[in-house]
Design an enzyme around this catalytic site. Structure first.
Site, PDB file in Angstrom:
ATOM      1  CB  THR A 186      13.506   3.225  54.429  1.00 43.19           C
ATOM      2  OG1 THR A 186      12.324   2.416  54.342  1.00 43.19           O
ATOM      3  CG2 THR A 186      14.509   2.558  55.352  1.00 43.19           C
ATOM      4  CG  ASN A 237       2.466   1.416  58.562  1.00 39.21           C
ATOM      5  OD1 ASN A 237       2.643   2.116  59.553  1.00 39.21           O
ATOM      6  ND2 ASN A 237       2.992   0.216  58.461  1.00 39.21           N
ATOM      7  CD  GLN A 266       1.140   4.103  54.388  1.00 31.42           C
ATOM      8  OE1 GLN A 266       0.165   4.354  53.683  1.00 31.42           O
ATOM      9  NE2 GLN A 266       1.954   3.095  54.126  1.00 31.42           N
ATOM     10  CB  CYS A 318       6.979 -12.871  57.476  1.00 31.05           C
ATOM     11  SG  CYS A 318       7.176 -14.630  57.579  1.00 31.05           S
TER      12      CYS A 318
HETATM   13  N1  PLP Z   1       6.989   4.944  56.966  1.00 34.73           N
HETATM   14  C1  PLP Z   1       5.772   4.425  56.822  1.00 34.73           C
HETATM   15  C2  PLP Z   1       4.671   4.857  57.738  1.00 34.73           C
HETATM   16  C3  PLP Z   1       5.525   3.489  55.821  1.00 34.73           C
HETATM   17  O1  PLP Z   1       4.309   2.960  55.673  1.00 34.73           O
HETATM   18  C4  PLP Z   1       6.597   3.095  54.977  1.00 34.73           C
HETATM   19  C5  PLP Z   1       6.402   2.056  53.928  1.00 34.73           C
HETATM   20  O2  PLP Z   1       5.738   1.064  54.152  1.00 34.73           O
HETATM   21  C6  PLP Z   1       7.853   3.676  55.170  1.00 34.73           C
HETATM   22  C7  PLP Z   1       8.019   4.595  56.169  1.00 34.73           C
HETATM   23  C8  PLP Z   1       9.025   3.315  54.303  1.00 34.73           C
HETATM   24  O3  PLP Z   1       8.925   3.961  53.053  1.00 34.73           O
HETATM   25  P1  PLP Z   1       9.728   3.401  51.782  1.00 34.73           P
HETATM   26  O4  PLP Z   1       9.015   2.169  51.344  1.00 34.73           O
HETATM   27  O5  PLP Z   1       9.643   4.518  50.785  1.00 34.73           O
HETATM   28  O6  PLP Z   1      11.126   3.162  52.207  1.00 34.73           O
END
Ligand code: PLP
Length: 395
Positions: free
Chosen positions: A77, A152, A180, A331
């Site tokens: 994130t 994802n 991912q 959700c």
């Molecule tokens: N980007 C993708 C494609 C993800 O699947 C995720 C997590 O689900 C994230 C970003 C976010 O990563 P993090 O959980 O390390 O903040």
């Protein structure tokens, strides 16, 4: 009510993964013994600094980059937020896709409120992003393009290299959300042609709350978090030493798994699982081409729709039977919304709501697949029999 099965299988690796024992052992000394602050000049600080710089070398090998191009952070994130907010200014044009993670989509939404123009490229019905569709929307003001390596929800792998060439030719910056894809396909940031790439440890059997951003030398990226001079002023804050060490060990093990046949083993398990589930009537694959064949995707993931079912009800029924999977819905403030990824691929709301993602851990076994193939058909049959539509209680 089914009795909870004593056997539990976790098939939700794309949500998160457990630490591998080697990762846990690598991190252990850095909690209580080698606990120093990597910015301190005394021996304790030097130990921490050495561990961080060794981890940086490991990440650089993984990315095929220079160590100075590796920035440690708190995960996917933060990497995604930094890539976008660190480059885009009011008046810039930003191109991304409709199937990105919310770490990209919500950042884009906020930047749009601040005067950045955003274009969302939809996927093909298969879940693939057509590079020509990216090319068509580029403008002279396009500063950044961000496309994920692997989705994802569906696991579909995007044609990143082709997109990278197009973006480079247009003179824009290119960011890849590789959260991912990391550890599931070979990595090379030069081949990908990207300036920025984010990864996260907890998706690859490493710890939560730590990740890395590749920042190509010369990329004028402003840091999101300011304070001290850590990470060459690209990310302030005392380094998470155990986390960074855990990330590096997870990356090392993932690299090994890419070469020792582990990924092929997982793909074979996934294929057996998928074939077994597709034998249930009214079940189909999300992420397939016109000939119903799967498009390129990561080894551990399959996403399926189950007609005449509510995905959430199936997730709960499977949980009670000792199986953890995810639904194709999220959700939001109490209401179950169908997945934006599946909706963008053109599924109708009911099918999107009736979709489930099965994502296997790297440690998955034949016995895990046997368990899944035992409990899913039974749960599907039970729920369908209970559904008011099938029971004839609704017109
Ligand atoms: N980007 C993708 C494609 C993800 O699947 C995720 C997590 O689900 C994230 C970003 C976010 O990563 P993090 O959980 O390390 O903040």
């Amino acid at each position: 009510m089914p009795v909870a099965s004593p056997q539990r299988v976790y098939a939700d690796a794309n949500a998160t993964t457990p630490l591998l024992p080697e990762v846990f052992e690598a991190m252990r000394p850095f909690w209580m013994d080698s606990f120093g602050n990597a910015s301190s000049i005394h021996l304790d600080g030097q130990r921490a600094r050495k561990a961080i710089e060794q981890a940086r070398e490991t990440l650089a090998d993984f990315f095929h980059s220079h160590p100075a191009e590796v920035v440690f952070n708190s995960g996917g994130t933060e990497g995604d937020n930094t890539a976008l907010a660190g480059l885009l200014r009011p008046g810039d044009h930003f191109v991304t896709t409709a199937i990105e993670h919310s770490a990209i989509l919500e950042t884009a939404r906020r930047l749009a409120q601040r005067g950045v123009e955003v274009t969302y490229v939809p996927p093909l019905p298969s879940g693939l992003i057509d590079p020509a569709a990216i090319e068509r929307v580029l403008r002279p003001t396009t500063r950044l393009v961000s496309v994920m390596l692997a989705n994802n929800e569906t696991g579909v792998l995007q044609p990143i290299e082709e997109i990278g060439q197009i973006v480079r030719a247009a003179g824009a910056f290119f960011h890849i959300d590789a959260v991912q894809g990391a550890g599931k396909v070979p990595f090379d940031v030069r081949r990908f042609g990207c300036h920025l790439l984010s990864i996260s440890a907890h998706k690859m059997h490493g710890p939560k709350g730590v990740g890395a951003l590749f920042v190509r030398r010369g990329t004028p990226l402003e840091s999101l978090i300011v304070g001290g001079t850590h990470e060459r002023r690209r990310r302030a804050g005392t380094e998470n030493v155990p986390g960074v060490v855990g990330l590096a060990k997870a990356v090392e093990l993932a690299s090994r798994a890419l070469e020792d046949g582990t990924l092929e083993r997982i793909a074979a398990l996934r294929d057996r699982l998928e074939a077994g589930l597709l034998r249930i009537p009214g079940v189909g694959l999300n992420g397939a081409d016109e000939a119903h064949q799967p498009v390129p995707r990561v080894a551990n993931t399959t996403n399926l729709w189950f007609d005449d079912l509510e995905g959430e009800a199936l997730v709960i029924a499977l949980d009670l039977r000792g199986l953890a999977v995810s639904g194709g819905s999220a959700c939001h403030s109490g209401a179950t919304e169908p997945s934006h990824v599946l909706m963008a691929m053109g599924l109708d709301k009911n099918r999107a709501r009736a979709s489930l993602r099965f994502s296997l851990l790297r440690t998955a076994t034949d016995a895990d697949v046997d368990h899944i193939l035992r409990v899913v058909p039974e749960a599907v049959e039970r729920l369908r029999a209970l559904a008011p539509l099938n029971a004839g209680t609704l017109g």
